[in-house]
Motif scaffolding. Structure first.
Motif, short mmCIF file in Angstrom:
data_model
loop_
_atom_site.label_atom_id
_atom_site.label_comp_id
_atom_site.label_asym_id
_atom_site.label_seq_id
_atom_site.Cartn_x
_atom_site.Cartn_y
_atom_site.Cartn_z
N THR A 24 -49.67 14.66 -27.96
CA THR A 24 -49.93 13.23 -27.96
C THR A 24 -48.90 12.51 -27.09
OG1 THR A 24 -48.58 12.89 -29.94
CG2 THR A 24 -50.93 13.29 -30.25
N LYS A 26 -46.70 9.05 -26.65
CA LYS A 26 -46.20 7.86 -27.35
C LYS A 26 -46.41 6.64 -26.46
CE LYS A 26 -44.61 9.83 -31.11
NZ LYS A 26 -45.18 9.53 -32.43
N TYR A 90 -49.77 5.55 -39.32
CA TYR A 90 -50.12 5.26 -37.93
C TYR A 90 -49.52 3.93 -37.49
CZ TYR A 90 -53.65 8.90 -37.04
OH TYR A 90 -54.29 10.10 -36.81
N SER A 91 -48.87 3.95 -36.35
CA SER A 91 -48.39 2.71 -35.74
C SER A 91 -49.56 2.11 -34.96
CB SER A 91 -47.24 3.02 -34.77
OG SER A 91 -47.72 3.76 -33.66
N GLU A 94 -50.33 4.32 -32.10
CA GLU A 94 -51.02 5.57 -32.44
C GLU A 94 -52.49 5.31 -32.74
OE1 GLU A 94 -47.31 8.18 -34.28
OE2 GLU A 94 -48.33 6.70 -35.54
N TYR A 97 -54.09 4.80 -29.41
CA TYR A 97 -54.20 6.08 -28.71
C TYR A 97 -55.36 6.89 -29.27
CZ TYR A 97 -52.64 10.35 -26.37
OH TYR A 97 -52.56 11.45 -25.57
N LEU A 98 -55.52 6.89 -30.59
CA LEU A 98 -56.63 7.62 -31.22
C LEU A 98 -57.97 7.08 -30.74
CD1 LEU A 98 -58.00 9.43 -33.33
CD2 LEU A 98 -57.51 7.69 -35.04
N SER A 104 -55.69 12.38 -32.60
CA SER A 104 -54.93 11.80 -33.71
C SER A 104 -53.43 11.89 -33.44
CB SER A 104 -55.26 12.53 -35.01
OG SER A 104 -54.64 13.80 -35.03
N ARG A 105 -52.65 11.27 -34.32
CA ARG A 105 -51.18 11.30 -34.16
C ARG A 105 -50.61 12.71 -34.33
NH1 ARG A 105 -47.98 10.88 -38.87
NH2 ARG A 105 -46.50 9.52 -37.80
N TYR A 165 -55.43 8.60 -22.05
CA TYR A 165 -55.15 7.21 -22.43
C TYR A 165 -55.10 6.34 -21.19
CZ TYR A 165 -53.31 3.04 -24.52
OH TYR A 165 -53.17 1.74 -24.94
#
Length: 296
Positions: A24, A26, A90-91, A94, A97-98, A104-105, A165
């Motif tokens: 992933t 960040k 989850y922030s 995140e 991003y998902l 997923s994170r 992303y």
């Protein structure tokens, strides 16, 4: 030993090396919207068909009965604010991003979550809602079940290309009904089920999906009976003769043109405004017609 006897062992061998976990990235994401009411409406529209449990009246997930048995047993994730069993850790970055990538994170690939063409304003509202105090996203430790893919299911999932992303500058269409309809068909994922196959979907450009909106995709109803999705193109075997009112009734109330009840797994979208359902109808009337008579 004939070739058929090699199929399952071969699939197991191939699937053992399939990639369904990813690194992933960040990212920093600041959700500007605080429109919780609109966020709930959008979350029901975009995520509700899989994640909302009508028995518990929250987003704690459920078994997806429509998934073909050949790919395994599939359960949607708990997306309440529970930090251990839900999406509480989850922030905003995140979550963004998902939704933008389908990852997923923890790096797990969840392609049905992939919405690369969602406007920031809608993404912001959904994130704001998931972080809100609304009863449907209050922390719940409930786990619907553990997803277990068959070797063939794992192989199929590995063939789905994970998204990259990208910051979206997409604006939600407002004045053009056709463009709004296109946007909704994309982000409500109508084309996932109503195109030819999950294996040939194009998330970046849905209209390039094989058999786009022509139906025929194989699913299962609530009794696990095999069914095929209907044709929604403007062909005589699709919705050519449907009126706008008939179309709205079908997708918001679950009653077809012939007054029959539309069965699971077709979700209902009562949250759609009349403008939105009309836009979807207008857009579907512009796409290339496909001759595909699907037996109901």
């Amino acid at each position: 030993m004939n070739w058929k006897s090699w199929m399952l062992p071969g699939a197991i061998f191939i699937a053992s090396g399939c990639k369904i976990q990813y690194q992933t990235e960040k990212i920093e994401y600041r959700a500007e919207s605080r429109d919780i009411r609109e966020g709930k409406r959008l979350t029901m529209l975009v995520c509700g068909s899989c994640h909302y449990n009508f028995e518990t009246k929250d987003f704690s997930g459920k078994k997806l009965e429509d998934s073909p048995g050949i790919i395994g047993k599939i359960y949607s994730a708990n997306i309440t604010r529970d930090p251990e069993h839900g999406a509480g850790k989850y922030s905003p970055g995140e979550l963004a991003y998902l939704i933008r990538t389908g990852i997923s994170r923890t790096g797990r690939l969840m392609p049905y979550m992939h919405r690369p063409n969602m406007a920031n304003q809608d993404l912001d509202a959904i994130i704001a809602y998931l972080k809100s105090d609304d009863p449907a996203v209050q922390p719940s430790a409930r786990k619907a079940g553990k997803t277990k893919y068959t070797p063939i299911g794992r192989l199929g999932l590995s063939m789905v290309k994970a998204g990259e992303y990208r910051d979206s500058s997409i604006q939600k269409p407002k004045s053009d009904a056709v463009l709004l309809g296109k946007y909704l068909v994309d982000n409500l994922a109508c084309y996932h089920c109503h195109s030819k196959s999950f294996a040939s979907l194009d998330a970046l450009d849905p209209a390039k999906s094989k058999g786009f909106m022509g139906g025929g995709n194989k699913l299962r109803d609530a009794s696990r009976k095999k069914i095929r999705t209907p044709n929604l193109t403007p062909h005589a075997t699709g919705i050519q003769d449907w009126t706008e009112a008939e179309f709205r009734r079908a997708i918001t109330e679950g009653v077809a043109k012939d007054n029959s009840v539309i069965s699971y797994p077709m979700p209902l979208f009562p949250e759609l405004t009349e403008e939105e359902s009309a836009a979807i109808y207008v857009y579907l009337k512009t796409i290339p017609p496909i001759k595909n008579k699907v037996k109901r």
